[in-house]
Scaffold this active site. Structure first.
Site, mmCIF file in Angstrom:
data_model
loop_
_atom_site.group_PDB
_atom_site.id
_atom_site.type_symbol
_atom_site.label_atom_id
_atom_site.label_comp_id
_atom_site.label_asym_id
_atom_site.label_seq_id
_atom_site.Cartn_x
_atom_site.Cartn_y
_atom_site.Cartn_z
ATOM 1 N N CYS A 55 0.809 -1.224 0.000
ATOM 2 C CA CYS A 55 0.000 0.000 0.000
ATOM 3 C C CYS A 55 0.842 1.275 0.000
ATOM 4 O O CYS A 55 0.576 2.207 -0.760
ATOM 5 C CB CYS A 55 -0.987 -0.003 1.164
ATOM 6 S SG CYS A 55 -0.227 0.001 2.810
ATOM 7 N N HIS A 106 -2.628 0.572 6.950
ATOM 8 C CA HIS A 106 -2.968 0.585 5.525
ATOM 9 C C HIS A 106 -3.269 2.015 5.110
ATOM 10 O O HIS A 106 -3.723 2.833 5.921
ATOM 11 C CB HIS A 106 -4.183 -0.302 5.251
ATOM 12 C CG HIS A 106 -4.460 -0.488 3.789
ATOM 13 N ND1 HIS A 106 -3.689 -1.298 2.983
ATOM 14 C CD2 HIS A 106 -5.410 0.052 2.969
ATOM 15 C CE1 HIS A 106 -4.160 -1.264 1.740
ATOM 16 N NE2 HIS A 106 -5.196 -0.450 1.708
ATOM 17 N N HIS A 118 -6.061 2.216 -3.837
ATOM 18 C CA HIS A 118 -5.022 1.655 -2.965
ATOM 19 C C HIS A 118 -4.580 0.302 -3.496
ATOM 20 O O HIS A 118 -5.212 -0.282 -4.383
ATOM 21 C CB HIS A 118 -5.575 1.489 -1.547
ATOM 22 C CG HIS A 118 -6.777 0.575 -1.469
ATOM 23 N ND1 HIS A 118 -6.923 -0.397 -0.503
ATOM 24 C CD2 HIS A 118 -7.901 0.464 -2.248
ATOM 25 C CE1 HIS A 118 -8.056 -1.040 -0.671
ATOM 26 N NE2 HIS A 118 -8.671 -0.533 -1.719
#
Length: 302
Positions: A55, A106, A118
């Site tokens: 990410c 994240h 993402h």
């Protein structure tokens, strides 16, 4: 020695000025367009290239594409920029989530309309909703602004015609889209699919559509979450899930024979204004549905 130090300081200052200038020059739409270029790239733990991203590696690469340097890790990115409230998010802001129960773990890039792009472990570089009630909604923890919005007059979120999202939507993504549109409750009885992990961002949505009888697994007990789904099957799913009824009018799609098993579903979908077919007069009955097409279908449903 003193002269060398001065030269190094001057060089560092020049590089800093270049970074600031680049940051000021980058617009939200540039960030959005660069991010969409990586749609479909697989997830890779520790990945920092288009062969595979984690990410934070994805975020770093997107901003690097517009000459903005960001830290490498999610925790460091969370320390960067200026905090911004969820209600004031703008395209290009970084959004952060707690998926591990241990703090920020994240991150993604906000692209407008409560969506962020993402690199997820489940589906690689893809688009999700920050308010997704089945996963991301309750894991959201904050956002940071790293673009200098005061240096650009671009405040309106515009979908660029140059962005091509013709990447196939998976069964899991269609399941989540339907569950979200119907506001399906979280299922008490969990579906036991051998290929859907409890940690998947699609887990709750898949359970919900299964409990509602909208989706089911195969004889091997698998859901096949990453498998593409045809437009014919999507027509059947949407007609049955939203209880769409036949209406006036007949739509003659050149590739939909009346004997085809999905013919009735396609007709009902068209009669309710959910699809108008393709410019060449076909429905694309055997084509896999794309992100863009699925979003359009969902948006047109009442």
């Amino acid at each position: 020695m003193f002269k060398k130090v001065i030269k190094v300081c001057l060089l560092s200052s020049a590089l800093l000025m270049m970074n600031v200038s680049a940051a000021n020059a980058a617009s939200p739409s540039e960030i959005k367009t660069k991010a969409y270029n990586y749609i479909g790239t697989p997830y890779a733990y520790g990945g920092t290239t288009s062969r595979g991203f984690d990410c934070s590696g994805f975020i770093q690469q997107v901003f690097q594409d517009v000459n903005i340097a960001l830290p490498r890790t999610t925790s460091e990115q969370y320390k960067d920029g200026t905090s911004v409230s969820k209600s004031n998010l703008e395209v290009g802001d970084l959004v952060f989530f707690n998926t591990s129960g241990k703090g920020v773990s994240h991150a993604g890039i906000y692209i407008g309309s409560n969506q962020f792009i993402h690199s997820s472990t489940s589906n690689g570089v893809s688009v999700s909703s920050i308010n997704d009630p089945y996963y991301w909604g309750d894991k959201y923890i904050g956002a940071k602004r790293v673009l200098d919005q005061s240096q650009t007059t671009e405040k309106v979120e515009v979908k660029s015609a140059s962005i091509d999202m013709s990447i196939f939507a998976s069964r899991a993504e269609v399941a989540k889209s339907v569950a979200s549109k119907l506001n399906l409750p979280l299922a008490d009885n969990k579906a036991d699919y051998s290929d859907v992990k409890t940690t998947s961002e699609y887990y709750e949505a898949i359970n919900s559509v299964t409990a509602a009888g909208i989706f089911s697994g195969n004889e091997e007990g698998k859901f096949n979450p990453s498998k593409p789904i045809t437009r014919a099957h999507v027509a059947k799913v949407l007609v049955e899930a939203f209880n769409l009824q036949p209406a006036a009018g007949t739509h003659n799609f050149t590739d939909v024979n009346t004997t085809h098993w999905a013919s009735e579903y396609v007709q009902i979908l068209a009669q309710n204004g959910v699809t108008i077919g393709k410019p060449d007069g076909t429905f694309g009955i055997n084509d896999n549905v794309t992100y863009t097409q699925m979003d359009t279908f969902i948006d047109r449903l009442k």
